[in-house]
Structure formats: C-alpha cells, structure tokens
Motif scaffolding. Structure first.
Motif, mmCIF file in Angstrom:
data_model
loop_
_atom_site.group_PDB
_atom_site.id
_atom_site.type_symbol
_atom_site.label_atom_id
_atom_site.label_comp_id
_atom_site.label_asym_id
_atom_site.label_seq_id
_atom_site.Cartn_x
_atom_site.Cartn_y
_atom_site.Cartn_z
ATOM 1 N N ALA A 403 32.567 18.524 -18.680
ATOM 2 C CA ALA A 403 32.752 17.195 -18.097
ATOM 3 C C ALA A 403 34.133 16.644 -18.426
ATOM 4 O O ALA A 403 34.818 16.076 -17.561
ATOM 5 C CB ALA A 403 31.660 16.253 -18.603
ATOM 6 N N ILE A 404 34.579 16.820 -19.657
ATOM 7 C CA ILE A 404 35.888 16.310 -20.057
ATOM 8 C C ILE A 404 37.003 17.089 -19.362
ATOM 9 O O ILE A 404 37.994 16.508 -18.898
ATOM 10 C CB ILE A 404 36.037 16.379 -21.589
ATOM 11 C CG1 ILE A 404 35.011 15.447 -22.260
ATOM 12 C CG2 ILE A 404 37.454 16.020 -22.020
ATOM 13 C CD1 ILE A 404 34.935 15.588 -23.758
ATOM 14 N N VAL A 405 36.843 18.396 -19.283
ATOM 15 C CA VAL A 405 37.865 19.235 -18.641
ATOM 16 C C VAL A 405 37.994 18.874 -17.161
ATOM 17 O O VAL A 405 39.108 18.725 -16.635
ATOM 18 C CB VAL A 405 37.515 20.721 -18.816
ATOM 19 C CG1 VAL A 405 38.414 21.589 -17.938
ATOM 20 C CG2 VAL A 405 37.668 21.128 -20.275
ATOM 21 N N GLU A 406 36.875 18.727 -16.477
ATOM 22 C CA GLU A 406 36.939 18.379 -15.057
ATOM 23 C C GLU A 406 37.526 16.991 -14.864
ATOM 24 O O GLU A 406 38.199 16.732 -13.863
ATOM 25 C CB GLU A 406 35.542 18.470 -14.452
ATOM 26 C CG GLU A 406 35.030 19.903 -14.348
ATOM 27 C CD GLU A 406 33.608 19.979 -13.815
ATOM 28 O OE1 GLU A 406 32.966 18.908 -13.680
ATOM 29 O OE2 GLU A 406 33.142 21.097 -13.531
ATOM 30 N N GLY A 407 37.286 16.070 -15.808
ATOM 31 C CA GLY A 407 37.916 14.756 -15.726
ATOM 32 C C GLY A 407 39.420 14.833 -15.836
ATOM 33 O O GLY A 407 40.131 13.973 -15.309
ATOM 34 N N HIS A 408 39.940 15.878 -16.506
ATOM 35 C CA HIS A 408 41.382 16.084 -16.634
ATOM 36 C C HIS A 408 41.927 17.006 -15.535
ATOM 37 O O HIS A 408 43.065 17.470 -15.628
ATOM 38 C CB HIS A 408 41.718 16.691 -18.006
ATOM 39 C CG HIS A 408 41.679 15.686 -19.127
ATOM 40 N ND1 HIS A 408 40.505 15.193 -19.638
ATOM 41 C CD2 HIS A 408 42.680 15.078 -19.830
ATOM 42 C CE1 HIS A 408 40.784 14.339 -20.613
ATOM 43 N NE2 HIS A 408 42.092 14.244 -20.752
ATOM 44 N N HIS A 409 41.092 17.312 -14.531
ATOM 45 C CA HIS A 409 41.492 18.184 -13.415
ATOM 46 C C HIS A 409 41.857 19.588 -13.900
ATOM 47 O O HIS A 409 42.785 20.223 -13.372
ATOM 48 C CB HIS A 409 42.673 17.583 -12.640
ATOM 49 C CG HIS A 409 42.395 16.231 -12.067
ATOM 50 N ND1 HIS A 409 41.808 16.034 -10.842
ATOM 51 C CD2 HIS A 409 42.587 14.983 -12.593
ATOM 52 C CE1 HIS A 409 41.673 14.741 -10.617
ATOM 53 N NE2 HIS A 409 42.134 14.082 -11.672
ATOM 54 N N GLY A 410 41.143 20.056 -14.901
ATOM 55 C CA GLY A 410 41.373 21.410 -15.415
ATOM 56 C C GLY A 410 40.198 22.312 -15.120
ATOM 57 O O GLY A 410 39.320 22.002 -14.310
ATOM 58 N N ARG A 411 40.164 23.440 -15.779
ATOM 59 C CA ARG A 411 39.045 24.369 -15.623
ATOM 60 C C ARG A 411 38.706 24.964 -16.981
ATOM 61 O O ARG A 411 39.563 25.036 -17.879
ATOM 62 C CB ARG A 411 39.361 25.460 -14.613
ATOM 63 C CG ARG A 411 40.408 26.471 -15.051
ATOM 64 C CD ARG A 411 40.577 27.579 -14.016
ATOM 65 N NE ARG A 411 41.407 28.660 -14.480
ATOM 66 C CZ ARG A 411 42.712 28.706 -14.378
ATOM 67 N NH1 ARG A 411 43.354 27.703 -13.812
ATOM 68 N NH2 ARG A 411 43.389 29.745 -14.831
ATOM 69 N N ILE A 412 37.467 25.405 -17.124
ATOM 70 C CA ILE A 412 36.992 25.965 -18.381
ATOM 71 C C ILE A 412 36.235 27.247 -18.066
ATOM 72 O O ILE A 412 35.498 27.325 -17.081
ATOM 73 C CB ILE A 412 36.091 24.954 -19.133
ATOM 74 C CG1 ILE A 412 35.687 25.503 -20.501
ATOM 75 C CG2 ILE A 412 34.885 24.559 -18.310
ATOM 76 C CD1 ILE A 412 35.038 24.461 -21.399
ATOM 77 N N GLU A 413 36.453 28.279 -18.877
ATOM 78 C CA GLU A 413 35.851 29.586 -18.643
ATOM 79 C C GLU A 413 35.349 30.161 -19.958
ATOM 80 O O GLU A 413 35.887 29.848 -21.037
ATOM 81 C CB GLU A 413 36.877 30.551 -18.028
ATOM 82 C CG GLU A 413 37.452 30.088 -16.700
ATOM 83 C CD GLU A 413 38.626 30.941 -16.254
ATOM 84 O OE1 GLU A 413 39.096 31.763 -17.086
ATOM 85 O OE2 GLU A 413 39.074 30.787 -15.107
ATOM 86 N N ALA A 414 34.334 31.003 -19.845
ATOM 87 C CA ALA A 414 33.784 31.699 -21.011
ATOM 88 C C ALA A 414 33.942 33.197 -20.810
ATOM 89 O O ALA A 414 33.777 33.710 -19.701
ATOM 90 C CB ALA A 414 32.306 31.348 -21.202
ATOM 91 N N SER A 415 34.279 33.904 -21.875
ATOM 92 C CA SER A 415 34.440 35.353 -21.814
ATOM 93 C C SER A 415 34.229 35.913 -23.215
ATOM 94 O O SER A 415 33.987 35.167 -24.169
ATOM 95 C CB SER A 415 35.829 35.724 -21.278
ATOM 96 O OG SER A 415 36.836 35.189 -22.119
ATOM 97 N N ASN A 416 34.310 37.216 -23.323
ATOM 98 C CA ASN A 416 34.181 37.856 -24.632
ATOM 99 C C ASN A 416 35.479 37.707 -25.424
ATOM 100 O O ASN A 416 36.580 37.858 -24.887
ATOM 101 C CB ASN A 416 33.834 39.339 -24.472
ATOM 102 C CG ASN A 416 32.387 39.529 -24.034
ATOM 103 O OD1 ASN A 416 31.483 38.926 -24.590
ATOM 104 N ND2 ASN A 416 32.180 40.358 -23.020
ATOM 105 N N SER A 417 35.329 37.403 -26.678
ATOM 106 C CA SER A 417 36.493 37.171 -27.532
ATOM 107 C C SER A 417 37.019 38.481 -28.110
ATOM 108 O O SER A 417 36.237 39.392 -28.412
ATOM 109 C CB SER A 417 36.112 36.228 -28.678
ATOM 110 O OG SER A 417 37.149 36.152 -29.633
ATOM 111 N N PRO A 418 38.328 38.590 -28.287
ATOM 112 C CA PRO A 418 38.876 39.804 -28.912
ATOM 113 C C PRO A 418 38.476 39.955 -30.374
ATOM 114 O O PRO A 418 38.612 41.044 -30.928
ATOM 115 C CB PRO A 418 40.390 39.639 -28.762
ATOM 116 C CG PRO A 418 40.615 38.180 -28.553
ATOM 117 C CD PRO A 418 39.406 37.685 -27.840
ATOM 118 N N ILE A 419 37.963 38.887 -31.000
ATOM 119 C CA ILE A 419 37.515 39.028 -32.396
ATOM 120 C C ILE A 419 36.000 39.220 -32.475
ATOM 121 O O ILE A 419 35.413 39.123 -33.540
ATOM 122 C CB ILE A 419 37.954 37.813 -33.236
ATOM 123 C CG1 ILE A 419 37.294 36.526 -32.745
ATOM 124 C CG2 ILE A 419 39.459 37.670 -33.244
ATOM 125 C CD1 ILE A 419 37.586 35.336 -33.643
#
Length: 435
Positions: A403-419
């Motif tokens: 919700a906060i990211v979309e309010g800032h006109h951005g995008r958010i993604e989930a993926s596997n972490s290198p750690i």
C-alpha cells in the motif's frame, strides 16, 4: 482485436475457397467447351474431306496426292493431321498412322475402299489462342473482383459479429478490475446483451459490498487506535505501580507495540483500498531512514537472536521526495515480516541501489525460501507462507508495504534471496509524479 482477426481469417478463408472452387469450375468449363468445339469442327471438316477424297479416288487420283492437296488447302485445321488407310490398315497417304482420333470411310461405288483418319491432335491457331486468352483474362478479372467483394463482406461481417463479444470482454475486464460503474451499448445478439446486463448487476452489487467492506475496515482501524493508545497508557501506569519482573514488563510492552503496529497497518491498508492513504512528501535521505529502521528494531532483533545489517549503501547524501514516516513504516513492515520467519542466528540485510531516476530498496533474509510462483500472494492481506510454523503477527506486513509503495507510485516484488531466504525489492521514483 484477436477475436476480430480470428473471425475475419475464417471468413476470408471461406471466401478464398469459394473463389478457388468457382474459378476452377469456370476454367474447366472453358477448357472442356473448347475441346468439344474443336472435336465438332474436326468431325465436320473430316466428313467434307472424306466426300472429296471419294470423288478424287473415283477419278483415279492417287491417295497421297489427295492428302497433299488437303495439306496445302487447309494447313490450319486438318493439314498434317489426316492419313488415308486402306482396308487392310495399310497407309495409303499422309503422316504415319497412329491411334485414330476420328475415322470416316471413303466410299466409291457403294464400296468402302479406304478410310480417312485424324491421327494428330489439333494445333490452336493464333485466333483460337487469342480467344482463349481473352476468356481466361475475363474469368481472372471476374474472380479477382468477386474475391475483393467477398473479403470486404468478410471484414464487415467480422467487425459486426465480433463487436458484441469485444464489448462483453471489455465489460468483464472492468468488472474484474473492480469497476462497478460500467456502461455498454445494448445492441447485439439477445444472449450477449443479457449477459452484459447480468455483468452490470454483478458489478454494482460487488461495488456496494466492496465499498462497505473497505469502509468497515477503516472504521474498525480508527476505532482500534484510540483504545490501544489508552491501553498503553494504563499498562505503563500499572507497571509503575506494581513491582513486576523485567521479563513481564517487556512482554507487556511487546504486546502493546504489536497491537499498535497491527492497528496502524490495518489503517494504512484500509485507507489504501479506498484510495485515501495520506502521504506528505518532503526531501529525505533514504540512508537515514534505513539506519532509523535498524535502530528502531535493534532491541527486538537482538532479543530474537537476529542480526540487522546494511549492504550497498551509497557513501554520499541522497535527497528524494518521499513521505519519511510512511517509508519508515514500510521498512518496519518488511523487517517485521522477515523476523517472523528468520531463525535464531539469522540475518536481515537492508540495501539501497540507484536505478536511473529511481532507487531500489532491498531487504534480504536467510529464512526458508519461497515458491516463486506464489511470491505475489505474499502481498495479500493476512496471507502467510506457513501459518503453522510462524504463529503471531497480523499477516498485514507485506500488504501494508505494498500500500505504501503504490502510494509512492513504485512497485514491490518478492523473489528468492541470494543469502537463502526471501528478497523483497522495492523500486521507488526519486520524485513521485504527484509529489
């Protein structure tokens, strides 16, 4: 558009088939008609030649001279094609006898003395070739015009037939996107118009239910904030009045903080659903926000045996136009989510990278990895990757972050972490368009 292309392709293929079959039949008819005309002409000419040959034979003229005169007199029709054969099939004049295409008897004094045979196929004269060429050109022009007419009709029919389906598809997309105020032209097949009306009723009903749900969420969240704040004050007074163990006091404080975070997260998600999430944009340094988030959660992370670290932070001051309070809430939500899954001795790493006119905020942890196909479900409210193994928490952390990211006109993604665990990547423009 794909439906229109499919319909037009099918109709165009039918039109091409009709023209090809019709044109083939026309050409076959022209060919067979010309063949019949040539055979009729050869038959009439051979009858006349047989009569003349009988008169010449009665006058004692040799058969080879009779054929030679025919070749000179009629070079374009029977010349070079007629042979005279005796009763014993002996060649009396003309070209070598082959299979007889036509055969007429030569009768002298009531007795058949020989036969006149056409032994070669006819050769078209220039006039015949010109006539056939004109026929074929005319047929080709007619077929081309017919094909153009049928293609035009196919284009018109495809547009007319596909319009109601395209309108129905558009309405279904609007309903799927949550638009309850849909309009359409009530023209087309009765079944499709009826389906459109049903979609409009469904959309209106869904919009009423969804609006009520969002309104209730906002009201509940706002009602929770005041008693939670009051509860926190009373608990602080109770702790001062009573001599309690430090562990007990810490537990009370943790529960109070968790309730406060849940209320704030629920409030943010509900307001975002209604499109009314308040944002106050100002110049901030994202590096400072990351350090503030680590400092705010350091005590809890230390108690849980988790290390909070930074990585890839630029060594210089950065100024972006974000809502600092909401971004701190974003980092808190992401850290909160990771701490629910990271085991004791684990790590949570916060990073910041430049990306043209935007910045990438990266949060890595070494909790158990995720199924990439289910990654986007993590951002749904109250979704948990494994609720049995991760009790506690509201399930609103990543929904709040989105919700906060979309309010800032951005995008958010989930993926596997290198750690080894989950990586959350947030891309925010340095200056949001509406800031």
């Amino acid at each position: 558009m794909r439906l229109f292309r499919g319909m037009f392709t099918a109709l165009a293929a039918q039109a091409l088939l009709i023209v090809a079959v019709g044109g083939g039949l026309l050409l076959w008819n022209v060919y067979t008609t010309s063949e019949r005309a040539l055979r009729s002409r050869d038959a009439a000419q051979l009858d006349a030649f047989a009569a003349l040959a009988a008169e010449a034979a009665a006058a004692g003229k040799p058969y080879d001279r009779i054929v030679a005169e025919l070749d000179r007199r009629d070079p374009n029709v029977l010349g070079g094609r007629v042979a005279i054969v005796g009763a014993d099939d002996r060649l009396l004049g003309g070209p070598a006898a082959g299979p007889a295409l036509l055969d007429r008897p030569i009768v002298v004094g009531g007795r058949t003395v020989a036969s006149a045979r056409i032994v070669r196929s006819p050769q078209l004269a220039d006039r015949d070739r010109a006539l056939l060429r004109d026929h074929y050109i005319g047929i080709g022009a007619i077929l081309a015009g017919l094909l153009a007419l049928l293609l035009g009709a196919a284009y018109w029919l495809a547009g007319r037939w596909s319009k109601p389906q395209r309108e129905l598809l558009r309405l279904s997309h609007e309903v799927a996107d949550g638009d309850g105020d849909i309009y359409f032209d009530e023209r087309g097949p009765r079944e499709i118009v009826g389906t459109m009306r049903n979609l409009r009723r469904i959309a209106n009903r869904f919009e009423r239910i969804e609006t009520a749900r969002r309104t209730w969420l906002v009201m509940i969240a706002e009602e929770l904030r005041e008693p939670i704040a009051s509860l926190g004050g009373h608990l602080s007074e109770l702790q001062e009045a009573l001599t309690a163990e430090p562990e007990f006091k810490a537990a009370i404080e943790a529960d109070q903080n968790r309730l406060a975070r849940m209320a704030e997260d629920l409030h943010a998600v509900a307001l975002a659903d209604l499109g009314r999430l308040p944002l106050r944009f100002a110049d901030v340094d994202p590096r400072a926000l990351i350090h503030n988030a680590i400092y705010s959660h350091a005590k809890r992370a230390e108690a849980a045996g988790v290390r909070l670290e930074t990585s890839n932070l630029p060594p210089y001051t950065i100024l972006v136009k974000w809502d600092a309070e909401r971004i701190e809430q974003l980092f808190g939500a992401l850290i909160e989510n990771s701490m629910r899954y990271v085991p004791r001795g684990g790590r949570i790493v916060l990073g910041l990278e430049s990306q043209r006119d935007a910045w990438r905020l990266i949060v890595d942890d070494n909790a158990p990895g995720i199924d990439v196909q289910l990654a986007q479900q993590l951002f749904e409210p109250f979704y948990r990757a494994n609720a049995k193994e991760t009790p506690g928490g509201s399930g609103l952390s990543l929904a709040t972050a989105r919700a906060i990211v979309e309010g800032h006109h951005g995008r958010i993604e989930a993926s596997n972490s290198p750690i080894g665990g989950l990586r959350i990547t947030v891309v925010l423009p340095a200056t949001p368009p509406m800031a």
